[in-house]
Design a protein around this motif. Structure first.
Motif, PDB file in Angstrom:
ATOM      1  N   ARG A   7       0.822  -1.211   0.000  1.00 33.19           N
ATOM      2  CA  ARG A   7       0.000   0.000   0.000  1.00 33.19           C
ATOM      3  C   ARG A   7       0.858   1.264   0.000  1.00 33.19           C
ATOM      4  N   ASP A   8       2.088   1.158   0.491  1.00 33.56           N
ATOM      5  CA  ASP A   8       2.990   2.307   0.522  1.00 33.56           C
ATOM      6  C   ASP A   8       3.602   2.603  -0.841  1.00 33.56           C
ATOM      7  N   LEU A   9       3.542   1.641  -1.777  1.00 31.07           N
ATOM      8  CA  LEU A   9       4.116   1.842  -3.108  1.00 31.07           C
ATOM      9  C   LEU A   9       3.202   2.727  -3.942  1.00 31.07           C
ATOM     10  N   ASP A  10       3.802   3.474  -4.883  1.00 29.91           N
ATOM     11  CA  ASP A  10       2.966   4.238  -5.810  1.00 29.91           C
ATOM     12  C   ASP A  10       2.438   3.286  -6.889  1.00 29.91           C
ATOM     13  N   ASP A  11       1.554   3.778  -7.738  1.00 32.47           N
ATOM     14  CA  ASP A  11       0.869   2.932  -8.721  1.00 32.47           C
ATOM     15  C   ASP A  11       1.846   2.264  -9.690  1.00 32.47           C
ATOM     16  N   LYS A  12       2.831   3.004 -10.141  1.00 30.26           N
ATOM     17  CA  LYS A  12       3.791   2.462 -11.095  1.00 30.26           C
ATOM     18  C   LYS A  12       4.628   1.346 -10.461  1.00 30.26           C
ATOM     19  N   ALA A  13       5.098   1.582  -9.250  1.00 28.94           N
ATOM     20  CA  ALA A  13       5.899   0.579  -8.549  1.00 28.94           C
ATOM     21  C   ALA A  13       5.065  -0.664  -8.233  1.00 28.94           C
ATOM     22  N   LEU A  14       3.802  -0.459  -7.919  1.00 32.94           N
ATOM     23  CA  LEU A  14       2.918  -1.590  -7.648  1.00 32.94           C
ATOM     24  C   LEU A  14       2.721  -2.423  -8.912  1.00 32.94           C
ATOM     25  N   ALA A  53      -0.773  -8.624  -4.098  1.00 34.98           N
ATOM     26  CA  ALA A  53      -0.472  -7.445  -4.905  1.00 34.98           C
ATOM     27  C   ALA A  53      -1.658  -7.061  -5.787  1.00 34.98           C
ATOM     28  N   LEU A  54      -2.329  -8.049  -6.363  1.00 36.38           N
ATOM     29  CA  LEU A  54      -3.492  -7.769  -7.206  1.00 36.38           C
ATOM     30  C   LEU A  54      -4.641  -7.191  -6.387  1.00 36.38           C
ATOM     31  N   THR A  55      -4.793  -7.656  -5.159  1.00 31.92           N
ATOM     32  CA  THR A  55      -5.843  -7.135  -4.288  1.00 31.92           C
ATOM     33  C   THR A  55      -5.621  -5.660  -3.997  1.00 31.92           C
ATOM     34  N   VAL A  56      -4.392  -5.298  -3.666  1.00 27.78           N
ATOM     35  CA  VAL A  56      -4.080  -3.895  -3.378  1.00 27.78           C
ATOM     36  C   VAL A  56      -4.288  -3.051  -4.634  1.00 27.78           C
ATOM     37  N   ALA A  57      -3.887  -3.572  -5.789  1.00 26.23           N
ATOM     38  CA  ALA A  57      -4.065  -2.831  -7.043  1.00 26.23           C
ATOM     39  C   ALA A  57      -5.545  -2.619  -7.344  1.00 26.23           C
ATOM     40  N   ARG A  58      -6.338  -3.629  -7.158  1.00 32.46           N
ATOM     41  CA  ARG A  58      -7.768  -3.499  -7.451  1.00 32.46           C
ATOM     42  C   ARG A  58      -8.467  -2.599  -6.446  1.00 32.46           C
ATOM     43  N   GLN A  59      -7.992  -2.569  -5.210  1.00 31.19           N
ATOM     44  CA  GLN A  59      -8.554  -1.655  -4.223  1.00 31.19           C
ATOM     45  C   GLN A  59      -8.317  -0.210  -4.633  1.00 31.19           C
ATOM     46  N   ARG A  60      -7.206   0.032  -5.293  1.00 27.80           N
ATOM     47  CA  ARG A  60      -6.889   1.380  -5.771  1.00 27.80           C
ATOM     48  C   ARG A  60      -7.633   1.716  -7.052  1.00 27.80           C
ATOM     49  N   GLY A  61      -8.189   0.715  -7.700  1.00 28.19           N
ATOM     50  CA  GLY A  61      -8.909   0.949  -8.942  1.00 28.19           C
ATOM     51  C   GLY A  61      -8.019   0.967 -10.160  1.00 28.19           C
ATOM     52  N   ILE A  62      -6.835   0.372 -10.068  1.00 30.75           N
ATOM     53  CA  ILE A  62      -5.952   0.300 -11.224  1.00 30.75           C
ATOM     54  C   ILE A  62      -5.960  -1.130 -11.760  1.00 30.75           C
ATOM     55  N   ASP A  63      -5.706  -1.253 -13.051  1.00 27.77           N
ATOM     56  CA  ASP A  63      -5.645  -2.557 -13.689  1.00 27.77           C
ATOM     57  C   ASP A  63      -4.180  -2.869 -13.982  1.00 27.77           C
ATOM     58  N   PRO A  64      -3.560  -3.736 -13.184  1.00 24.22           N
ATOM     59  CA  PRO A  64      -2.138  -4.005 -13.358  1.00 24.22           C
ATOM     60  C   PRO A  64      -1.818  -4.808 -14.614  1.00 24.22           C
ATOM     61  N   THR A  65      -2.835  -5.346 -15.288  1.00 23.51           N
ATOM     62  CA  THR A  65      -2.587  -6.126 -16.497  1.00 23.51           C
ATOM     63  C   THR A  65      -2.398  -5.244 -17.710  1.00 23.51           C
ATOM     64  N   GLN A  66      -2.843  -3.982 -17.641  1.00 26.19           N
ATOM     65  CA  GLN A  66      -2.695  -3.067 -18.775  1.00 26.19           C
ATOM     66  C   GLN A  66      -1.361  -2.351 -18.719  1.00 26.19           C
ATOM     67  N   LYS A  67      -0.796  -2.167 -19.893  1.00 33.67           N
ATOM     68  CA  LYS A  67       0.430  -1.368 -20.004  1.00 33.67           C
ATOM     69  C   LYS A  67       0.029   0.003 -20.484  1.00 33.67           C
ATOM     70  N   ASN A  68       0.447   1.022 -19.763  1.00 36.70           N
ATOM     71  CA  ASN A  68       0.136   2.403 -20.162  1.00 36.70           C
ATOM     72  C   ASN A  68       1.158   2.862 -21.192  1.00 36.70           C
ATOM     73  N   ASN A  69       0.686   3.152 -22.371  1.00 35.70           N
ATOM     74  CA  ASN A  69       1.561   3.601 -23.449  1.00 35.70           C
ATOM     75  C   ASN A  69       1.338   5.076 -23.696  1.00 35.70           C
ATOM     76  N   GLY A  70       1.883   5.873 -22.850  1.00 36.26           N
ATOM     77  CA  GLY A  70       1.743   7.274 -23.149  1.00 36.26           C
ATOM     78  C   GLY A  70       1.645   8.043 -21.946  1.00 36.26           C
TER      79      GLY A  70
END
Length: 70
Positions: A7-14, A53-70
């Protein structure tokens, strides 16, 4: 890694952490399938790390399976 540490990590690091633990789990599964894995308890802990890790990511509302291109 504990959930509080995740939870202490930022979105990118997570997202990077999710990718790393998935890679680690894949390697352990491959070793297990080929008979090279001696410590099979590592599979269980790796699965739990991925789920945590996926639970924490989903709690934040981010999708860790997607790669942000831009």
């Amino acid at each position: 890694m504990k959930a509080s540490e995740l939870r202490d990590l930022d979105d990118k690091a997570l997202g990077e952490h999710v990718a790393n633990v998935r890679r680690e789990l894949f390697g352990l599964r491959l070793q297990h399938a080929t008979g090279e894995l001696e410590n099979t308890a590592g599979l269980r802990s790796a699965k739990r790390d991925v789920a945590r890790a996926l639970t924490v990511a989903r709690q934040r509302g981010i999708d860790p399976t997607q790669k942000n291109n831009g």
